[in-house]
Scaffold this motif. Structure first.
Motif, PDB file in Angstrom:
ATOM      1  N   UNK A  43       0.832  -1.213   0.000  1.00  0.00           N
ATOM      2  CA  UNK A  43       0.000   0.000   0.000  1.00  0.00           C
ATOM      3  C   UNK A  43       0.866   1.263   0.000  1.00  0.00           C
ATOM      4  N   UNK A  44       2.003   1.233   0.682  1.00  0.00           N
ATOM      5  CA  UNK A  44       2.920   2.368   0.653  1.00  0.00           C
ATOM      6  C   UNK A  44       3.485   2.572  -0.752  1.00  0.00           C
ATOM      7  N   UNK A  45       3.692   1.473  -1.437  1.00  0.00           N
ATOM      8  CA  UNK A  45       4.152   1.538  -2.828  1.00  0.00           C
ATOM      9  C   UNK A  45       3.108   2.253  -3.699  1.00  0.00           C
ATOM     10  N   UNK A  46       1.818   1.926  -3.490  1.00  0.00           N
ATOM     11  CA  UNK A  46       0.745   2.593  -4.230  1.00  0.00           C
ATOM     12  C   UNK A  46       0.703   4.087  -3.903  1.00  0.00           C
ATOM     13  N   UNK A  47       0.922   4.392  -2.622  1.00  0.00           N
ATOM     14  CA  UNK A  47       0.933   5.799  -2.203  1.00  0.00           C
ATOM     15  C   UNK A  47       2.058   6.564  -2.889  1.00  0.00           C
ATOM     16  N   UNK A  48       3.257   5.964  -2.953  1.00  0.00           N
ATOM     17  CA  UNK A  48       4.403   6.627  -3.568  1.00  0.00           C
ATOM     18  C   UNK A  48       4.124   6.922  -5.047  1.00  0.00           C
ATOM     19  N   UNK A  49       3.507   5.965  -5.744  1.00  0.00           N
ATOM     20  CA  UNK A  49       3.188   6.172  -7.165  1.00  0.00           C
ATOM     21  C   UNK A  49       2.143   7.268  -7.320  1.00  0.00           C
TER      22      UNK A  49
END
Length: 445
Positions: A43-49
């Protein structure tokens, strides 16, 4: 299976919520399209994108709750998730699937699922739009209830606003214009079956959708629509006849087709009278509105003619003053006459008067034509509305005649059935004649 979803941000909070140990068991079943190997990292990866876009609600979270007592396998959950993904146009987007097992107040352990998609399309660097997501999830939920044969909650079934007994005049006319879509008919039968568990509830659900349950002559369990058309229950619902029999019981307890047609006709007779009265009231109201429009138009046009007449008069007076001011008085005026200037001014003024008269006549003609066109348009609308009401009145009379003929024909069929039944009964009670030998009685010696 109830599906509830929403767009959201808060990646870390969502990950913590899904991994809470208050559940009996938590299983991260799938992480697709992420580099990270855990839920929080994904989910943090999605946030970064999402930081590369202006999207704040970069996730779509969906919960899938099977009905109580249903045993749903992983494959069935995945199929439901795939259906939802296709409906939402999230195909191929990174997603995480989490299974929860939780003990309810009744002590029973129930299994449900959560799926979270990243909305950010990496290739285009923008969020996938999710219009009408709630309605789409309801459609998927309905499909799953019908597919698995679960009892559907009433709030999820398609509204039963197809009962002709509750139609207004406008709804009746619309139903006649649009006809009946076979797919919509099948859906109404499936919904009625899904939300009912016995004959009484199924009968009520069918009537709310414009059908009457009855006993068929050859097909067993059937339903009639308002036009007297026969529909096979098993075929419309998409199940076997023995399943229909198991829920509805003995078909002989149901009314026959003829009896049901009589009931439909007698139910719709007062409805037709109500429609005719409604049309009559509507026609009277439209006639009054037409008179008011005509009166208003007359007043408006009269005011416009008066205003035009006054404007022409004022303009003519101003132009006449301008023309008169061209003539000089005294010795200068005498000098103009001697040298011919006075005569030329008179001729110029005469030409201008002629041009002004043509202009005034043309404007007057344009105004008259405009007023005539307005009156013709008003009359045309009135005549068209009147003709439409007449056509509707004829159509309602034909409908009433159809129901009358339906009742007469069904009554004859019912009388014939009763007479046939009486004849069969008389035949069964009549004593049989003893057969005699052709050779006569035998005499023993």
């Amino acid at each position: 299976m109830i599906l509830v979803g929403n767009q959201r941000g808060g990646a870390r909070d969502l990950a913590r919520h899904l991994m809470k140990q208050e559940n009996e068991r938590v299983e991260v079943h799938e992480l697709r399209g992420f580099v990270a190997g855990d839920l929080d990292g994904a989910f943090q990866e999605s946030y970064a994108i999402s930081r590369g876009t202006r999207c704040k609600q970069f996730l779509f979270s969906l919960s899938l709750n099977p009905p109580k007592g249903a045993d749903v396998s992983n494959d069935q959950f995945i199929r439901a998730i795939d259906l939802a993904e296709g409906k939402l146009d999230l195909n191929g987007q990174p997603r995480a699937i989490v299974f929860h097992e939780k003990r309810g107040d009744d002590g029973e352990v129930r299994r449900h699922a959560h799926v979270v998609w990243s909305r950010i399309n990496v290739e285009e660097m923008k969020a996938v739009a999710l219009p009408h997501s709630k309605r789409k999830m309801q459609d998927v939920s309905r499909e799953l209830y019908l597919e698995h044969g679960w009892k559907m909650p009433k709030g999820l079934a398609v509204s039963g606003a197809s009962d002709p007994r509750n139609f207004t005049l406008a709804e009746w006319q619309q139903a006649k214009r649009t006809g009946q879509d076979p797919r919509a008919i099948k859906t109404r039968f499936q919904d009625a079956w899904a939300i009912s568990d016995n004959k009484a509830s199924f009968q009520q659900a069918l009537q709310e959708r414009g059908f009457w349950l009855c006993r068929g002559d050859k097909r067993g369990y059937v339903a009639l629509d308002v036009h007297g058309e026969v529909h096979n229950i098993a075929k419309r619902v998409g199940i076997k006849t023995k399943e229909v029999k198991a829920r509805l019981g003995d078909k002989d307890a149901l009314p026959s087709v003829a009896e049901t047609k009589i009931e439909i006709a007698r139910t719709m007779h007062p409805k037709m009278q109500e429609f005719r009265q409604s049309l009559k009231d509507q026609s009277q109201k439209e006639e009054e509105q037409a008179r008011q429009k005509q009166s208003t138009l007359q007043v408006k046009q009269k005011a416009q003619r008066e205003a035009f007449k006054k404007a022409v008069q004022l303009r003519g007076q101003a132009e006449e003053r301008e023309r008169q001011n061209r003539f000089r008085g005294g010795l200068l005026g005498l000098w103009d006459k001697i040298r011919g200037a006075h005569k030329r001014t008179v001729e110029q003024n005469a030409k201008e008067v002629e041009v002004s008269q043509r202009r005034d006549n043309q404007e007057r003609s344009q105004l008259s034509a405009q007023h005539l066109s307005q009156r013709k348009k008003l009359v045309k609308e009135h005549v068209e509305q009147r003709e439409e009401n007449k056509a509707q009145s004829r159509s309602l009379s034909e409908d009433a005649k159809v129901f009358k003929n339906m009742e007469i024909g069904a009554t004859k069929d019912l009388d014939a059935e009763k007479e046939a039944f009486k004849e069969r009964r008389r035949s069964s009670l009549r004593p049989r004649r003893r057969s005699r030998s052709r050779d006569g009685p035998k005499i023993e010696r």
